[in-house]
Design an enzyme around this catalytic site. Structure first.
Site, PDB file in Angstrom:
ATOM      1  N   GLY A 131       0.848  -1.198   0.000  1.00  0.00           N
ATOM      2  CA  GLY A 131       0.000   0.000   0.000  1.00  0.00           C
ATOM      3  C   GLY A 131       0.873   1.233   0.000  1.00  0.00           C
ATOM      4  CD  GLN A 279     -17.786  33.745  21.998  1.00  0.00           C
ATOM      5  OE1 GLN A 279     -17.690  33.188  23.091  1.00  0.00           O
ATOM      6  NE2 GLN A 279     -17.222  34.910  21.745  1.00  0.00           N
ATOM      7  CB  ILE A 337     -23.365  22.593  13.510  1.00  0.00           C
ATOM      8  CG1 ILE A 337     -22.102  23.360  13.931  1.00  0.00           C
ATOM      9  CG2 ILE A 337     -24.482  23.554  13.096  1.00  0.00           C
ATOM     10  CD1 ILE A 337     -21.415  24.105  12.800  1.00  0.00           C
ATOM     11  N   GLY A 339     -26.378  18.458  15.723  1.00  0.00           N
ATOM     12  CA  GLY A 339     -26.816  17.690  16.892  1.00  0.00           C
ATOM     13  C   GLY A 339     -27.231  16.276  16.497  1.00  0.00           C
ATOM     14  CD  GLU A 363      -5.346   9.852  -6.147  1.00  0.00           C
ATOM     15  OE1 GLU A 363      -4.572  10.744  -6.500  1.00  0.00           O
ATOM     16  OE2 GLU A 363      -6.420   9.595  -6.727  1.00  0.00           O
ATOM     17  CD  GLU A 367      -0.761   8.724   8.842  1.00  0.00           C
ATOM     18  OE1 GLU A 367      -1.258   8.061   7.914  1.00  0.00           O
ATOM     19  OE2 GLU A 367      -1.444   9.451   9.590  1.00  0.00           O
TER      20      GLU A 367
HETATM   21  C1  LIG Z   1     -11.856   3.807  -1.404  1.00  0.00           C
HETATM   22  C2  LIG Z   1     -10.441   3.529  -1.830  1.00  0.00           C
HETATM   23  C3  LIG Z   1     -10.112   3.677  -3.160  1.00  0.00           C
HETATM   24  C4  LIG Z   1      -8.807   3.409  -3.587  1.00  0.00           C
HETATM   25  N1  LIG Z   1      -8.508   3.493  -4.921  1.00  0.00           N
HETATM   26  C5  LIG Z   1      -7.284   3.052  -5.358  1.00  0.00           C
HETATM   27  C6  LIG Z   1      -7.010   2.969  -6.771  1.00  0.00           C
HETATM   28  O1  LIG Z   1      -7.839   3.333  -7.616  1.00  0.00           O
HETATM   29  N2  LIG Z   1      -5.804   2.470  -7.161  1.00  0.00           N
HETATM   30  C7  LIG Z   1      -4.861   2.072  -6.269  1.00  0.00           C
HETATM   31  O2  LIG Z   1      -3.792   1.637  -6.708  1.00  0.00           O
HETATM   32  N3  LIG Z   1      -5.094   2.148  -4.921  1.00  0.00           N
HETATM   33  C8  LIG Z   1      -6.281   2.618  -4.451  1.00  0.00           C
HETATM   34  N4  LIG Z   1      -6.544   2.675  -3.099  1.00  0.00           N
HETATM   35  C9  LIG Z   1      -5.525   2.212  -2.165  1.00  0.00           C
HETATM   36  C10 LIG Z   1      -4.911   3.322  -1.327  1.00  0.00           C
HETATM   37  O3  LIG Z   1      -4.103   4.150  -2.114  1.00  0.00           O
HETATM   38  C11 LIG Z   1      -4.186   2.659  -0.149  1.00  0.00           C
HETATM   39  O4  LIG Z   1      -5.180   2.152   0.701  1.00  0.00           O
HETATM   40  C12 LIG Z   1      -3.273   3.610   0.586  1.00  0.00           C
HETATM   41  O5  LIG Z   1      -2.167   3.974  -0.209  1.00  0.00           O
HETATM   42  C13 LIG Z   1      -2.758   3.027   1.907  1.00  0.00           C
HETATM   43  O6  LIG Z   1      -2.269   1.734   1.734  1.00  0.00           O
HETATM   44  P1  LIG Z   1      -2.784   0.565   2.718  1.00  0.00           P
HETATM   45  O7  LIG Z   1      -4.262   0.622   2.733  1.00  0.00           O
HETATM   46  O8  LIG Z   1      -2.132  -0.684   2.326  1.00  0.00           O
HETATM   47  O9  LIG Z   1      -2.282   1.024   4.152  1.00  0.00           O
HETATM   48  P2  LIG Z   1      -0.834   0.768   4.780  1.00  0.00           P
HETATM   49  O10 LIG Z   1       0.211   1.207   3.839  1.00  0.00           O
HETATM   50  O11 LIG Z   1      -0.769  -0.611   5.327  1.00  0.00           O
HETATM   51  O12 LIG Z   1      -0.857   1.802   5.999  1.00  0.00           O
HETATM   52  C14 LIG Z   1      -1.446   1.519   7.263  1.00  0.00           C
HETATM   53  C15 LIG Z   1      -1.063   2.675   8.198  1.00  0.00           C
HETATM   54  O13 LIG Z   1       0.362   2.721   8.375  1.00  0.00           O
HETATM   55  C16 LIG Z   1       0.831   4.003   8.031  1.00  0.00           C
HETATM   56  N5  LIG Z   1       2.164   3.913   7.430  1.00  0.00           N
HETATM   57  C17 LIG Z   1       2.561   3.103   6.417  1.00  0.00           C
HETATM   58  N6  LIG Z   1       3.846   3.344   6.121  1.00  0.00           N
HETATM   59  C18 LIG Z   1       4.261   4.337   6.959  1.00  0.00           C
HETATM   60  C19 LIG Z   1       5.500   5.046   7.149  1.00  0.00           C
HETATM   61  N7  LIG Z   1       6.579   4.770   6.400  1.00  0.00           N
HETATM   62  N8  LIG Z   1       5.556   5.999   8.096  1.00  0.00           N
HETATM   63  C20 LIG Z   1       4.452   6.290   8.846  1.00  0.00           C
HETATM   64  N9  LIG Z   1       3.275   5.658   8.728  1.00  0.00           N
HETATM   65  C21 LIG Z   1       3.184   4.704   7.779  1.00  0.00           C
HETATM   66  C22 LIG Z   1      -0.188   4.556   7.041  1.00  0.00           C
HETATM   67  O14 LIG Z   1      -0.126   5.970   6.949  1.00  0.00           O
HETATM   68  C23 LIG Z   1      -1.478   4.045   7.638  1.00  0.00           C
HETATM   69  O15 LIG Z   1      -1.848   4.884   8.707  1.00  0.00           O
HETATM   70  C24 LIG Z   1      -7.820   3.007  -2.650  1.00  0.00           C
HETATM   71  C25 LIG Z   1      -8.161   2.884  -1.288  1.00  0.00           C
HETATM   72  C26 LIG Z   1      -9.461   3.138  -0.884  1.00  0.00           C
HETATM   73  C27 LIG Z   1      -9.801   2.971   0.568  1.00  0.00           C
END
Ligand SMILES: Cc1cc2nc3c(=O)[nH]c(=O)nc-3n(C[C@H](O)[C@H](O)[C@H](O)COP(=O)(O)OP(=O)(O)OC[C@H]3O[C@@H](n4cnc5c(N)ncnc54)[C@H](O)[C@@H]3O)c2cc1C
Length: 381
Positions: A131, A279, A337, A339, A363, A367
């Site tokens: 990912g 406020q 807002i 509720g 995308e 992080e």
């Molecule tokens: C609705 C949806 C549509 C999507 N569409 C597409 C698409 O069209 N094409 C495509 O290719 N992908 C797509 N994605 C995939 C998306 O880009 C990934 O889910 C995203 O990049 C995160 O990867 P992961 O889910 O494997 O999370 P992971 O990479 O496993 O991350 C898990 C957590 O660890 C954190 N983490 C990971 N590495 C680090 C680091 N080095 N330092 C600090 N924190 C870190 C992350 O920030 C996150 O909080 C889609 C995802 C969703 C949910």
């Protein structure tokens, strides 16, 4: 420095706003509830050139600039985040890749059909085990006579259940890390490609998100996008532009949250007065408006600079990081807002709340945007 939209950009905004209000908004709630892909809306979008917004006219596109595109995404995101992501993936992650990396022959073969909306694009990078660390992807692309054979799986693919074509990333050199990945243009109906069931998502219900499996899928030589083993650069360059699009989507959702909150707080009465006289509610509204303006400035600046061909890695990451966080804060305040009513499906803010979260995830997670920004600060570029 001029902070006004040009007459031309105002016209684009008005056109997109009218289209969103007339053709999308009346169906957005139902599409969310029934999880219906916005097929008819895309048919109408074709007529306005929204399937090839920045594609030059010589390839059959609308020939608009990148800021116009971002303004359109913002307006669409304001009424339906699902339709927004469908357009964003097709226009930036698919068409954007073609515009930047395709050969002239590939452009002639693919762009006119994409711009006409005859084909719908997807972007296949993420894998079950790759990912944030996309460079560790494993989908195999083995060299064979006349092309490659692809085996592996891609997850979370937006438009995946409906797209006719896509850009897929595969490993062409197992020993070379990020320098052993190549990008390929694919027909999603090629033998060996299987699309999984729709993910059961928190939001973006009207968009399609599926796993796509490749089993010995033949991709011909002429479908290589960019240079062999340079596909990771292709993927990252495309995502730079994509992130500005997601910032625009976040901006649209946040603006909708503010619109709804202004209207609701002006008519809801408690303690003998409308709640916008309190406020604490005024502070919610003013914080939302201020953060939305700041997010808009970052997003539009990144869009203008991208359109000018400048390097915008840091600016795109900043726009996405800030706009998505501002969006989350805005939808949270919007529900507050409203509720108890804001916690029910009877009010739009409930959908906005569910749709917003993913802008901090896809995308590149927030992080990852921090890492991108910190790296750019450290290297001065
Ligand atoms: C609705 C949806 C549509 C999507 N569409 C597409 C698409 O069209 N094409 C495509 O290719 N992908 C797509 N994605 C995939 C998306 O880009 C990934 O889910 C995203 O990049 C995160 O990867 P992961 O889910 O494997 O999370 P992971 O990479 O496993 O991350 C898990 C957590 O660890 C954190 N983490 C990971 N590495 C680090 C680091 N080095 N330092 C600090 N924190 C870190 C992350 O920030 C996150 O909080 C889609 C995802 C969703 C949910």
């Amino acid at each position: 420095m001029n902070f006004q939209l040009s007459d031309q950009h105002r016209l684009v905004r008005d056109m997109a706003r009218d289209f969103a209000a007339g053709e999308i908004a009346p169906h957005a709630e139902e599409m969310d509830r029934t999880k219906a892909f916005p097929k008819e809306i895309l048919e109408k979008a074709k007529g306005l050139g929204l399937m090839g917004i920045v594609v030059p006219e010589e390839y059959g596109g609308a020939g608009m600039d990148f800021l116009s595109y971002i303004i359109i995404l913002e307006e669409v995101g304001r009424v339906c985040a699902s339709t927004c992501v469908v357009l964003s993936v097709h226009n930036t992650l698919f068409i954007g890749g073609l515009l930047k990396f395709a050969t002239e022959a590939q452009k002639r073969a693919w762009l006119p059909r994409a711009a006409a909306g005859e084909i719908l694009g997807a972007y296949l990078l993420t894998e079950p085990g790759a990912g944030s660390d996309a460079g560790s992807l494993k989908l195999r692309a083995d060299r064979v006579a006349g092309g490659w054979r692809l085996t592996g799986s891609k997850s979370f693919i937006t438009n995946g259940g409906v797209a006719s074509h896509g850009i897929v990333y595969g490993r062409t050199d197992p020993e070379a890390g990020t320098r052993g990945i190549s990008a390929f243009l694919i027909d999603m109906n090629t033998e060996g490609i299987t699309r999984g069931a729709e993910e059961k998502k928190m939001g973006l219900n009207a968009s399609s998100t599926v796993q796509v499996t490749f089993e010995d899928v033949f991709v011909p030589e002429e479908n290589l996008l960019g240079e062999e083993n340079r596909g990771f650069t292709v993927a990252m360059e495309i995502l730079n532009a994509g992130r500005i699009g997601i910032a625009a989507q976040a901006l649209g959702i946040a603006q909708a949250a503010l619109d709804e909150s202004l209207a609701y707080s002006a008519q809801r009465e408690q303690f003998g007065t409308t709640i916008n006289r309190f406020q604490s509610i005024q502070w919610f509204l003013s914080d939302m408006a201020t953060e939305i303006e700041a997010a808009r400035l970052l997003t539009y600046r990144a869009a203008v600079w991208y359109g000018e061909g400048r390097r915008i890695v840091k600016e795109a990451a900043m726009a996405k990081l800030f706009a998505s966080a501002a969006c989350m804060r805005a939808v949270d305040k919007a529900v507050q807002i409203h509720g108890g009513y804001g916690y029910t499906r009877d009010y739009k803010v409930e959908r906005l709340f569910r749709d917003a979260k993913v802008t901090e995830i896809y995308e590149g997670t927030s992080e990852v945007q921090h890492i991108v920004i910190a790296r750019a600060l450290a290297t001065g570029n």
